[in-house]
Design a protein around this motif. Sequence first.
Motif, PDB file in Angstrom:
ATOM      1  N   ILE A  80     -23.593   4.771 -30.059  1.00 12.36           N
ATOM      2  CA  ILE A  80     -24.458   5.471 -30.965  1.00 12.36           C
ATOM      3  C   ILE A  80     -25.307   6.165 -30.631  1.00 12.36           C
ATOM      4  O   ILE A  80     -26.232   7.137 -31.477  1.00 12.36           O
ATOM      5  CB  ILE A  80     -25.177   4.065 -30.779  1.00 12.36           C
ATOM      6  N   GLU A  81     -25.780   6.620 -29.549  1.00 12.98           N
ATOM      7  CA  GLU A  81     -26.981   7.598 -28.851  1.00 12.98           C
ATOM      8  C   GLU A  81     -25.988   8.970 -29.375  1.00 12.98           C
ATOM      9  O   GLU A  81     -27.006   9.918 -29.455  1.00 12.98           O
ATOM     10  CB  GLU A  81     -26.596   7.535 -27.628  1.00 12.98           C
ATOM     11  N   TYR A  82     -25.212   9.412 -29.444  1.00  7.23           N
ATOM     12  CA  TYR A  82     -24.689  10.428 -30.096  1.00  7.23           C
ATOM     13  C   TYR A  82     -24.379  10.564 -31.425  1.00  7.23           C
ATOM     14  O   TYR A  82     -25.530  11.769 -32.277  1.00  7.23           O
ATOM     15  CB  TYR A  82     -22.929  10.955 -29.042  1.00  7.23           C
ATOM     16  N   ILE A  83     -24.963   9.835 -31.901  1.00  4.98           N
ATOM     17  CA  ILE A  83     -25.100   9.831 -33.753  1.00  4.98           C
ATOM     18  C   ILE A  83     -26.895  10.527 -33.510  1.00  4.98           C
ATOM     19  O   ILE A  83     -27.040  10.781 -34.638  1.00  4.98           O
ATOM     20  CB  ILE A  83     -24.393   8.602 -34.187  1.00  4.98           C
ATOM     21  N   ASN A  84     -27.166   9.348 -33.071  1.00  3.17           N
ATOM     22  CA  ASN A  84     -28.791   9.318 -33.059  1.00  3.17           C
ATOM     23  C   ASN A  84     -29.267  11.467 -32.833  1.00  3.17           C
ATOM     24  O   ASN A  84     -29.821  11.306 -33.302  1.00  3.17           O
ATOM     25  CB  ASN A  84     -29.071   9.220 -32.311  1.00  3.17           C
ATOM     26  N   LYS A  85     -28.388  11.262 -32.013  1.00  6.34           N
ATOM     27  CA  LYS A  85     -29.051  12.906 -31.548  1.00  6.34           C
ATOM     28  C   LYS A  85     -28.613  13.921 -32.523  1.00  6.34           C
ATOM     29  O   LYS A  85     -28.767  15.343 -32.575  1.00  6.34           O
ATOM     30  CB  LYS A  85     -27.901  13.076 -30.381  1.00  6.34           C
ATOM     31  N   LEU A  95     -28.215  13.357 -35.953  1.00  7.77           N
ATOM     32  CA  LEU A  95     -28.932  13.454 -36.963  1.00  7.77           C
ATOM     33  C   LEU A  95     -29.932  14.437 -37.240  1.00  7.77           C
ATOM     34  O   LEU A  95     -30.808  14.697 -35.797  1.00  7.77           O
ATOM     35  CB  LEU A  95     -29.403  11.763 -37.431  1.00  7.77           C
TER      36      LEU A  95
END
Length: 97
Positions: free
Chosen positions: A90-95, A97
């Motif tokens: 989730i942290e990686y996905i948010n980075k 976006l």
Amino acid sequence: MDMHKHHVKHNKSLNVLKTAKGQVEAVIKMVEDNRYCIDISKQILASISLLKKANSQILKEHLETCVREAAYSKEVSEIESKIKELENIIEYINKTL
């Protein structure tokens, strides 16, 4: 987890990824042919959309298989491990976006 079951569940995602691969190959050809930039951009965005779809499918399968199995196992370390994996992704996905 039975690897065969895991493999079968990924077939939907594999089909989406193969479609994305075909689109990326088409984009490369469009660039080589010096096609109109907006048309190339639209095809790139369509490829990105397919990759996002495949990623969502893979993560959903992970929740429905690996995470569910960990929860039902009641092994705290396994549950914590799966939670940490999800937090990281989730942290990686948010980075990105």
